[in-house]
Scaffold this motif. Structure first.
Motif, PDB file in Angstrom:
ATOM      1  N   PRO A 164       0.834  -1.255  -0.273  1.00 16.00           N
ATOM      2  CA  PRO A 164      -0.081   0.387  -0.070  1.00 16.00           C
ATOM      3  C   PRO A 164       0.852   1.184   0.438  1.00 16.00           C
ATOM      4  O   PRO A 164      -0.327   2.467   0.469  1.00 16.00           O
ATOM      5  N   HIS A 165       2.330   0.965  -0.912  1.00 19.79           N
ATOM      6  CA  HIS A 165       2.647   2.740  -0.198  1.00 19.79           C
ATOM      7  C   HIS A 165       3.595   2.337  -1.512  1.00 19.79           C
ATOM      8  O   HIS A 165       3.670   1.656  -2.650  1.00 19.79           O
ATOM      9  N   PRO A 166       4.262   3.925  -1.687  1.00 23.41           N
ATOM     10  CA  PRO A 166       4.709   4.797  -3.276  1.00 23.41           C
ATOM     11  C   PRO A 166       5.985   3.537  -3.269  1.00 23.41           C
ATOM     12  O   PRO A 166       6.591   4.252  -2.725  1.00 23.41           O
TER      13      PRO A 166
ATOM     14  N   SER B 136      11.691   2.710  -1.881  1.00 24.05           N
ATOM     15  CA  SER B 136      10.809   2.249  -0.438  1.00 24.05           C
ATOM     16  C   SER B 136      11.188   3.490   0.029  1.00 24.05           C
ATOM     17  O   SER B 136      11.480   3.822   0.544  1.00 24.05           O
ATOM     18  N   PRO B 137       9.644   3.381   0.324  1.00 22.89           N
ATOM     19  CA  PRO B 137       9.587   4.516   1.723  1.00 22.89           C
ATOM     20  C   PRO B 137      10.126   3.973   2.869  1.00 22.89           C
ATOM     21  O   PRO B 137      11.276   5.427   3.999  1.00 22.89           O
ATOM     22  N   GLY B 138      10.717   2.477   2.884  1.00 28.00           N
ATOM     23  CA  GLY B 138      11.637   2.562   4.033  1.00 28.00           C
ATOM     24  C   GLY B 138      12.986   2.419   3.620  1.00 28.00           C
ATOM     25  O   GLY B 138      14.336   1.325   4.155  1.00 28.00           O
TER      26      GLY B 138
ATOM     27  N   ASN C  91       9.663  -3.575   7.016  1.00 24.06           N
ATOM     28  CA  ASN C  91      10.049  -2.543   7.274  1.00 24.06           C
ATOM     29  C   ASN C  91      10.064  -1.031   6.716  1.00 24.06           C
ATOM     30  O   ASN C  91      10.502  -0.027   7.571  1.00 24.06           O
ATOM     31  N   ILE C  92       9.560  -0.999   6.099  1.00 25.35           N
ATOM     32  CA  ILE C  92       8.431   0.439   5.882  1.00 25.35           C
ATOM     33  C   ILE C  92       7.429   0.776   7.501  1.00 25.35           C
ATOM     34  O   ILE C  92       7.670   1.763   7.757  1.00 25.35           O
ATOM     35  N   PHE C  93       7.117   0.294   8.206  1.00 25.88           N
ATOM     36  CA  PHE C  93       6.717   0.190   9.176  1.00 25.88           C
ATOM     37  C   PHE C  93       7.013   1.077  10.251  1.00 25.88           C
ATOM     38  O   PHE C  93       7.175   1.783  11.099  1.00 25.88           O
TER      39      PHE C  93
ATOM     40  N   LEU D  20      12.554   7.139   5.115  1.00 28.64           N
ATOM     41  CA  LEU D  20      13.200   8.025   4.355  1.00 28.64           C
ATOM     42  C   LEU D  20      13.347   8.098   2.879  1.00 28.64           C
ATOM     43  O   LEU D  20      14.017   9.111   2.883  1.00 28.64           O
ATOM     44  N   LEU D  21      12.815   7.868   2.186  1.00 24.77           N
ATOM     45  CA  LEU D  21      12.518   7.608   0.691  1.00 24.77           C
ATOM     46  C   LEU D  21      11.140   8.464   0.916  1.00 24.77           C
ATOM     47  O   LEU D  21      10.186   7.695   0.464  1.00 24.77           O
ATOM     48  N   ASN D  22      10.491  10.175   0.622  1.00 27.55           N
ATOM     49  CA  ASN D  22       8.536   9.943   0.053  1.00 27.55           C
ATOM     50  C   ASN D  22       9.131   9.771  -1.737  1.00 27.55           C
ATOM     51  O   ASN D  22       9.893   9.082  -2.534  1.00 27.55           O
ATOM     52  N   LYS D  23       7.853   9.971  -1.622  1.00 25.82           N
ATOM     53  CA  LYS D  23       7.090   9.842  -3.374  1.00 25.82           C
ATOM     54  C   LYS D  23       8.631   9.985  -4.313  1.00 25.82           C
ATOM     55  O   LYS D  23       8.460   9.742  -5.604  1.00 25.82           O
ATOM     56  N   GLU D  24       8.274  11.393  -4.186  1.00 24.02           N
ATOM     57  CA  GLU D  24       9.060  12.153  -5.028  1.00 24.02           C
ATOM     58  C   GLU D  24      10.748  11.742  -5.254  1.00 24.02           C
ATOM     59  O   GLU D  24      11.554  11.167  -6.842  1.00 24.02           O
TER      60      GLU D  24
END
Length: 187
Positions: A31-33, A55-57, A154-156, A166-170
């Motif tokens: 469910p994450h970018p 990923s964001p993680g 890891n993202i959670f 750590l990393l946003n969508k952009e």
């Protein structure tokens, strides 16, 4: 003998394709970018990474191993053992080289976000140090079915440790574009 070898190679290739299809289905359901590249070549040699996942993680470098059985491993050893007798190469030796090659293509501020993952076919069992199964490790040994779950976890965890991802969508998109232009073999 040649015909038997061709049958074995085809079976291994079919197993690998099925594993990768299962992994990609799991990644698509996160469910994450995230963005990922498959079959990426980087650095010296013709060897490629199965996946680079943004990923964001963090950034995950993944190699799929088609061996199955009881894996005895010491991270510092070049040779691991399968079922006590068959020698296999330590997959992290190659993953470390590939991680360095990928890191060379992106700004250094993201280098600490890398995690190397060696993923084995289930129902393998592992005789390893417990740290290689922990989410906080930069080197992880897992079953291939655990990959999307591991990335989700890891993202959670990183959401609770950081005020922002750590990393946003952009940033994920920027890194994907940068790596797509600098790495070869991307599918």
């Amino acid at each position: 003998m040649m015909k038997l070898q061709n049958i074995f190679q085809k079976k291994k290739k079919d197993t690998r394709r099925a594993m990768m299809k299962e992994i990609e289905e799991g990644l698509e359901q996160l469910p994450h970018p995230i963005q990922y590249m498959r079959g990426v070549s980087a650095g010296s040699g013709a060897d490629s990474m199965d996946y680079v996942i943004l990923s964001p993680g963090g950034i995950f470098i993944v190699n799929q191993q088609t061996e199955t059985g009881h894996i005895q491993a010491d991270m510092e050893e070049k040779t691991w053992y399968l079922n006590d007798t068959v020698e296999i190469a330590n997959p992290f030796s190659r993953l470390d080289e590939k991680r360095e090659a990928v890191q060379a293509g992106i700004p250094s501020q993201y280098h600490d976000y890398f995690v190397s993952i060696a993923s084995f076919l289930s129902p393998s069992t592992f005789d390893i140090a417990p740290i290689w199964r922990k989410s906080s490790s930069s080197r992880i040994l897992i079953h291939h079915q655990e990959l999307s779950e591991y990335i989700q976890r890891n993202i959670f965890i990183s959401r609770f440790q950081q005020k922002t991802p750590l990393l946003n969508k952009e940033t994920i998109t920027m890194l994907y574009d940068t790596l797509s232009s600098s790495l070869t073999g991307h599918r």
